[in-house]
Design an enzyme around this catalytic site. Structure first.
Site, short mmCIF file in Angstrom:
data_model
loop_
_atom_site.label_atom_id
_atom_site.label_comp_id
_atom_site.label_asym_id
_atom_site.label_seq_id
_atom_site.Cartn_x
_atom_site.Cartn_y
_atom_site.Cartn_z
CB ALA A 47 -18.57 21.29 -29.48
CD GLU A 132 -7.63 28.49 -9.23
OE1 GLU A 132 -6.79 29.39 -9.48
OE2 GLU A 132 -8.26 28.43 -8.17
CB VAL A 135 -6.01 33.42 -13.06
CG1 VAL A 135 -4.95 34.33 -12.46
CG2 VAL A 135 -7.35 34.15 -13.11
N GLY A 190 7.11 26.76 -29.08
CA GLY A 190 5.67 26.70 -28.82
C GLY A 190 5.22 27.54 -27.64
CE LYS A 208 -3.00 34.36 -18.02
NZ LYS A 208 -1.66 33.80 -18.33
#
Length: 440
Positions: A47, A132, A135, A190, A208
């Site tokens: 999507a 996984e 974090v 960025g 986190k």
């Protein structure tokens, strides 16, 4: 679900940097992945808001602009959610779980705020939710804590887990820039978003550390009670003063087990300049874990970016594929501990946390100021370890920098309120915590 040797069919929600990175890693390393898993991993549906973005990707899959089409596709075995947000993403993931699909997500905000509901739904349906990538990007910290250290009692963990803030603090130290200069450069490269609030105000790191604490200590996810401070209040001089005292300033996520509860906090922290974490620079992440049997272990790497995060997504897909046919009761629990064995240890308020501290006080240049400050600290049983008194920088004000011995935060806050009420104090007091991160 597919038979054992059929391909694992993947649907992806979100084809931005991480979604496209996931497709590229799956294609580039297809042979290696198949050798590891024993079956192919194949993207069959994706999507994306603008399908034109995928023209250069050569993706051999159905493309939809409606994410619900992917969730409802009976051909999809595993849903990868990398679209972000906590509203629609939550609905889509819960619907996928209800339909018996496994989920891989990089959405740390969603899991930190709604993880208990999502993990409970997955447990009831007998499916996996792997996260996984939520974090620390490419660093396999979830697997390390949940599996590699499964035989240990974890005492505490502390991490540089936001690359944007770490880049800014690195530039303030290395280049002598102020916060705004470093932020502007991070945005140009960025590393920082146009609205950098989630990063520089500590929210991203708080999401986190909340997830890591749950896995480390077997407690429910409780983001609402995480103490969060960012780095906007830091000045270039604070970085300089910390260096003069032998420290570096890092934005740390910290969680510590105590007899009466668990500390869960994110804030700028002074750490000794010789410590490994003090020398983690730029956009890199690192997490230090102390456990009873293994001692200290450090996990370092790229915490964000397309390919590093995609690496973690694909690793989760490999794990899911390996265990799809296993009895759900024999899989590694989502939060490391069995769902009915989570601890009721409370999260402790910051007033109960003990630490050493750095104070920066701007006071009018009058005789006896330091004596007044020292008296107020002593009345709250707080002692001074080191002092820097600098030349005047503003009209008639002098910065006084104090390094304090360990004390209770609630006591220090009372002392700071009294110090700020002194007529000679010109600005609010800046308070930073100091952590040795030594083995205990």
């Amino acid at each position: 679900m597919s038979d054992n040797m059929d391909p694992v069919r993947i649907g992806i929600l979100g084809m931005g940097t991480v979604g496209q990175g996931t497709v590229r890693v799956l294609a580039r390393n297809a042979e290696e992945i198949t050798r590891r898993v024993g079956r192919d991993l194949r993207v069959v549906h994706a999507a994306v808001r603008n399908p034109a973005r995928l023209e250069a990707l050569d993706l051999q899959a159905r493309i939809s602009t409606d994410p619900w089409a992917v969730v409802r596709d009976p051909e999809v075995d595993v849903l990868v959610e990398v679209m972000g947000g906590t509203g629609l993403a939550r609905e889509l993931i819960l619907a996928a779980i209800a339909a018996g699909k496994h989920v891989v997500t990089a959405n740390k905000a969603l899991l930190a705020e709604h993880g208990n509901q999502i993990f409970a739904a997955a447990q009831q349906q007998g499916v996996m939710v792997a996260f996984e990538a939520a974090v620390a990007g490419a660093i396999p910290i979830i697997k390390a804590i949940r599996e590699g250290l499964a035989g240990n009692r974890i005492q505490w963990l502390a991490g540089i887990i936001n690359g944007t803030s770490n880049y800014i603090l690195t530039q303030m130290f290395r280049e002598g820039w102020d916060f705004q200069q470093a932020l502007t450069e991070a945005q140009r490269l960025g590393y920082a978003e146009a609205d950098p609030g989630l990063d520089v105000d500590g929210g991203d790191a708080a999401h986190k550390i909340t997830l890591m604490a749950s896995i480390a200590f077997g407690i429910p996810v409780d983001f609402a009670h995480c103490h969060v401070e960012g780095i906007r209040a830091l000045e270039r001089d604070d970085v300089v003063y910390a260096a003069e005292l032998g420290y570096r300033i890092k934005l740390l996520g910290i969680s510590r087990r105590r007899a009466d509860g668990v500390e869960l906090r994110v804030h700028p922290t002074l750490i000794p300049e010789s410590h490994l974490l003090a020398n983690v620079e730029g956009p890199f992440n690192a997490i230090l874990v102390e456990s009873d049997a293994a001692g200290q272990s450090l996990y370092y790497g790229r915490g964000a970016g397309g390919d590093p995060t995609a690496s973690a997504v694909v690793a989760d897909l490999v794990d899911v594929a390996r265990t799809m046919t296993a009895d759900p009761s024999n899989r590694v629990p989502h939060l490391a501990f069995q769902p009915d064995a989570l601890s009721a240890l409370p999260l402790l308020p910051m007033a109960e946390v003990e630490s050493a501290y750095y104070l920066r006080i701007h006071a009018h240049n009058r005789a006896g100021v330091l004596a007044q400050v020292a008296t107020m600290l002593a009345e709250h049983q707080i002692s001074i370890e080191a002092l820097l008194q600098k030349e005047a920088q503003e009209a008639d004000t002098v910065p006084i920098v104090l390094l304090l011995h360990r004390c209770r935060e609630g006591d220090l806050e009372q002392a700071i309120r009294r110090i700020e009420a002194l007529p000679v104090v010109a600005r609010p007091v800046l308070r930073l915590r100091v952590e040795s991160l030594a083995e205990q």
